[in-house]
Design a protein around this motif. Structure first.
Motif, PDB file in Angstrom:
ATOM      1  N   SER A 129      42.007  59.739  47.474  1.00 49.69           N
ATOM      2  CA  SER A 129      41.581  60.045  45.532  1.00 49.69           C
ATOM      3  C   SER A 129      40.993  60.774  45.545  1.00 49.69           C
ATOM      4  CB  SER A 129      41.023  58.743  44.844  1.00 49.69           C
ATOM      5  OG  SER A 129      39.975  58.747  46.008  1.00 49.69           O
ATOM      6  N   VAL A 130      40.592  62.070  44.705  1.00 54.73           N
ATOM      7  CA  VAL A 130      40.165  62.866  43.584  1.00 54.73           C
ATOM      8  C   VAL A 130      39.498  62.740  42.237  1.00 54.73           C
ATOM      9  CG1 VAL A 130      40.116  65.355  42.946  1.00 54.73           C
ATOM     10  CG2 VAL A 130      41.672  64.444  45.165  1.00 54.73           C
ATOM     11  N   ASN A 131      38.161  62.706  42.254  1.00 50.60           N
ATOM     12  CA  ASN A 131      37.541  62.647  40.847  1.00 50.60           C
ATOM     13  C   ASN A 131      37.831  64.431  39.418  1.00 50.60           C
ATOM     14  OD1 ASN A 131      35.337  61.455  38.733  1.00 50.60           O
ATOM     15  ND2 ASN A 131      33.771  62.107  39.971  1.00 50.60           N
ATOM     16  N   LEU A 132      38.099  63.451  38.838  1.00 51.15           N
ATOM     17  CA  LEU A 132      38.736  64.164  37.518  1.00 51.15           C
ATOM     18  C   LEU A 132      37.911  63.874  36.545  1.00 51.15           C
ATOM     19  CD1 LEU A 132      43.058  63.889  37.524  1.00 51.15           C
ATOM     20  CD2 LEU A 132      41.429  65.510  39.219  1.00 51.15           C
ATOM     21  N   ALA A 133      36.681  63.489  36.888  1.00 49.41           N
ATOM     22  CA  ALA A 133      35.320  63.387  35.360  1.00 49.41           C
ATOM     23  C   ALA A 133      34.798  64.894  35.482  1.00 49.41           C
ATOM     24  CB  ALA A 133      34.376  62.671  36.592  1.00 49.41           C
ATOM     25  N   PRO A 134      35.024  65.601  34.395  1.00 49.30           N
ATOM     26  CA  PRO A 134      34.538  66.812  34.395  1.00 49.30           C
ATOM     27  C   PRO A 134      33.350  67.587  34.836  1.00 49.30           C
ATOM     28  CG  PRO A 134      33.935  65.599  31.919  1.00 49.30           C
ATOM     29  CD  PRO A 134      34.330  64.397  33.275  1.00 49.30           C
ATOM     30  N   GLU A 135      33.278  68.883  34.493  1.00 47.53           N
ATOM     31  CA  GLU A 135      32.110  69.468  35.373  1.00 47.53           C
ATOM     32  C   GLU A 135      31.082  69.708  34.275  1.00 47.53           C
ATOM     33  OE1 GLU A 135      31.149  72.496  39.411  1.00 47.53           O
ATOM     34  OE2 GLU A 135      32.739  72.105  38.739  1.00 47.53           O
ATOM     35  N   ASP A 136      30.194  69.551  34.543  1.00 46.52           N
ATOM     36  CA  ASP A 136      29.180  70.309  33.017  1.00 46.52           C
ATOM     37  C   ASP A 136      29.254  70.382  31.787  1.00 46.52           C
ATOM     38  OD1 ASP A 136      27.021  70.856  35.032  1.00 46.52           O
ATOM     39  OD2 ASP A 136      28.509  73.091  36.205  1.00 46.52           O
ATOM     40  N   PRO A 137      30.714  68.999  31.692  1.00 49.81           N
ATOM     41  CA  PRO A 137      30.534  69.438  30.018  1.00 49.81           C
ATOM     42  C   PRO A 137      29.527  69.442  28.706  1.00 49.81           C
ATOM     43  CG  PRO A 137      29.937  67.066  30.476  1.00 49.81           C
ATOM     44  CD  PRO A 137      29.599  67.838  31.911  1.00 49.81           C
ATOM     45  N   GLU A 138      30.314  69.834  27.642  1.00 48.72           N
ATOM     46  CA  GLU A 138      29.046  70.119  26.665  1.00 48.72           C
ATOM     47  C   GLU A 138      29.010  69.154  26.032  1.00 48.72           C
ATOM     48  OE1 GLU A 138      27.338  73.030  25.481  1.00 48.72           O
ATOM     49  OE2 GLU A 138      27.952  74.006  27.400  1.00 48.72           O
ATOM     50  N   PRO A 139      28.196  68.187  25.866  1.00 44.15           N
ATOM     51  CA  PRO A 139      27.783  67.091  25.158  1.00 44.15           C
ATOM     52  C   PRO A 139      28.779  67.375  23.753  1.00 44.15           C
ATOM     53  CG  PRO A 139      25.927  68.690  24.159  1.00 44.15           C
ATOM     54  CD  PRO A 139      26.772  69.474  25.233  1.00 44.15           C
ATOM     55  N   ALA A 140      29.441  65.726  23.186  1.00 46.18           N
ATOM     56  CA  ALA A 140      29.892  66.699  21.548  1.00 46.18           C
ATOM     57  C   ALA A 140      28.965  65.960  20.455  1.00 46.18           C
ATOM     58  CB  ALA A 140      30.690  65.151  21.379  1.00 46.18           C
ATOM     59  N   ALA A 141      29.324  66.980  18.932  1.00 45.98           N
ATOM     60  CA  ALA A 141      28.563  66.505  18.264  1.00 45.98           C
ATOM     61  C   ALA A 141      27.587  64.612  17.849  1.00 45.98           C
ATOM     62  CB  ALA A 141      29.264  67.473  16.679  1.00 45.98           C
ATOM     63  N   GLY A 142      29.304  63.979  18.364  1.00 46.53           N
ATOM     64  CA  GLY A 142      28.325  62.947  18.001  1.00 46.53           C
ATOM     65  C   GLY A 142      28.206  61.505  19.412  1.00 46.53           C
ATOM     66  N   TYR A 143      27.290  63.221  19.953  1.00 49.86           N
ATOM     67  CA  TYR A 143      26.761  62.132  21.529  1.00 49.86           C
ATOM     68  C   TYR A 143      25.653  60.969  21.237  1.00 49.86           C
ATOM     69  CZ  TYR A 143      24.758  61.528  26.061  1.00 49.86           C
ATOM     70  OH  TYR A 143      24.012  61.447  27.350  1.00 49.86           O
ATOM     71  N   ALA A 144      24.762  61.882  20.389  1.00 45.85           N
ATOM     72  CA  ALA A 144      23.652  60.195  20.499  1.00 45.85           C
ATOM     73  C   ALA A 144      23.982  59.522  19.570  1.00 45.85           C
ATOM     74  CB  ALA A 144      22.184  61.275  19.552  1.00 45.85           C
ATOM     75  N   ASP A 145      25.208  59.588  18.779  1.00 46.24           N
ATOM     76  CA  ASP A 145      25.379  58.179  18.059  1.00 46.24           C
ATOM     77  C   ASP A 145      26.148  57.496  19.046  1.00 46.24           C
ATOM     78  OD1 ASP A 145      24.123  58.848  15.488  1.00 46.24           O
ATOM     79  OD2 ASP A 145      25.882  60.221  15.095  1.00 46.24           O
ATOM     80  N   ALA A 146      27.301  57.715  20.055  1.00 44.91           N
ATOM     81  CA  ALA A 146      27.426  57.078  20.915  1.00 44.91           C
ATOM     82  C   ALA A 146      26.580  56.412  21.695  1.00 44.91           C
ATOM     83  CB  ALA A 146      28.763  58.279  21.413  1.00 44.91           C
ATOM     84  N   VAL A 147      25.767  57.242  22.302  1.00 45.41           N
ATOM     85  CA  VAL A 147      25.033  56.460  22.654  1.00 45.41           C
ATOM     86  C   VAL A 147      24.320  55.057  22.370  1.00 45.41           C
ATOM     87  CG1 VAL A 147      22.447  56.188  24.248  1.00 45.41           C
ATOM     88  CG2 VAL A 147      24.608  58.290  24.133  1.00 45.41           C
ATOM     89  N   LYS A 148      23.488  55.242  20.629  1.00 40.64           N
ATOM     90  CA  LYS A 148      23.163  54.464  20.619  1.00 40.64           C
ATOM     91  C   LYS A 148      23.867  52.846  20.028  1.00 40.64           C
ATOM     92  CE  LYS A 148      19.389  56.700  17.478  1.00 40.64           C
ATOM     93  NZ  LYS A 148      19.314  57.806  15.881  1.00 40.64           N
ATOM     94  N   ALA A 149      25.524  53.739  19.728  1.00 41.38           N
ATOM     95  CA  ALA A 149      25.996  52.880  19.569  1.00 41.38           C
ATOM     96  C   ALA A 149      26.473  51.209  20.576  1.00 41.38           C
ATOM     97  CB  ALA A 149      27.717  53.128  18.818  1.00 41.38           C
TER      98      ALA A 149
END
Length: 318
Positions: free
Chosen positions: A221-241
């Protein structure tokens, strides 16, 4: 007169020896052609099909497709598109010592890798067919798209659960040929910017593992997770959720009131699944909510097919 006759006869002999007489020289036989090496030709054709991204032709050459629910898999094919970021070429073939198969070895190159892949082939009913699957299977078990194509729902897919275990059921799946692709997963819209680019090197399956380095390869298998992604505008809200979701589940199990996390501060780090969380949360105790520092709460975080996930450790359960 006899002397003249002898002279004419001698002249005729000389002309014949010089190739000017009426006697014709034997026509040389055509050189026999070398027999066509069918396996090598099939290997070269296979490299061409992979370079051209001919998904449907490769699928039709794959001899084991019937055993894997062809109807479901055929709808999971990406449209034909020329391969990007990878170059295939035929290298060699050899017989398989354990079967009647031939093993075709193709060389492939990307911007940072130079390697080979083996394909088992066999002649069936007068036609060479692939015994090895030419695709990698990407199953995420939630809506996603590759190169703008939405993944269809396929049955009997292995899906991870929120707590890290797995279950089998219906899930979104695509069959991908190796190369550069654009990937987007709906549940990550508020976590990091999408779509993002990945290079899918040859593998039997593709995974999305945020606990391992992007692009890392396992045994198959090969891992297709992103490398060095940029946080989305809603990152903090996603974590709080995610904190709120876990608090609700814990409270439901315990029959109490959920913790409240509106007051915490979330800061992305280089590890997207491990943000820096500070501030206070509110915990229900003695008939009312009390402020507590988030550092007093024992929890773990991760990212999987459900999005951002928070799990309380057992010692932290109210």
């Amino acid at each position: 007169m006899k002397r003249l006759t002898k002279g004419v006869a001698a002249l005729a002999v000389l002309l014949t020896l010089a190739g000017c007489g009426t006697t014709t020289a034997p026509t040389p036989t055509a050189e026999s052609k070398e027999p066509v090496d069918e396996v090598a030709e099939f290997g070269k054709d296979l490299a061409t099909l992979l370079n051209q991204g001919k998904s449907h032709e490769l699928f039709n050459l794959w001899s084991d497709k019937k055993s894997l629910k062809r109807a479901d898999l055929e709808k999971a094919l990406l449209p034909d598109a020329k391969a990007k970021g990878i170059k295939w070429e035929y290298k060699e073939y050899s017989p398989d010592s354990d079967s009647e198969d031939q093993i075709i070895t193709l060389r492939w190159r990307t911007s940072d890798q130079d390697s080979t892949s083996d394909f088992y082939v066999k002649k069936e009913q007068g036609k060479w067919r692939l015994r090895s699957m030419p695709f990698g299977v990407l199953s995420i078990c939630s809506p996603f798209s590759v190169d703008g194509t939405d993944a269809p729902v396929v049955s009997n897919v292995t899906c991870p659960t929120r707590d890290g275990s797995t279950s089998t059921g219906d899930g979104q799946t695509l069959l991908m040929l190796p190369g550069e692709h654009s990937l987007s997963v709906d549940v990550f819209d508020d976590v990091f910017d999408q779509p993002y680019q990945v290079t899918a090197t040859p593998a039997a399956s593709y995974v999305m593992d945020f606990e391992s380095p992007a692009g890392s390869a396992g045994s198959d298998s090969v891992n297709l997770a992103p490398e060095d992604p940029e946080p989305a505008a809603g990152y903090a809200d996603a974590v709080k959720a995610a904190f709120a979701k876990e608090a609700s589940d814990v409270a439901k199990d315990a029959g109490g009131q959920p913790d409240l996390f509106d007051g915490i501060t979330v800061t992305p780090t280089s590890d997207f699944s491990r943000p820096d969380v500070s501030g206070t949360y509110r915990h229900w105790a003695d008939g009312g909510y009390q402020d507590r520092d988030i550092s007093e709460l024992s929890y773990s975080t991760t990212i999987n097919w459900t999005g951002f996930v928070v799990l309380y450790n057992e010692v932290s359960r109210p």
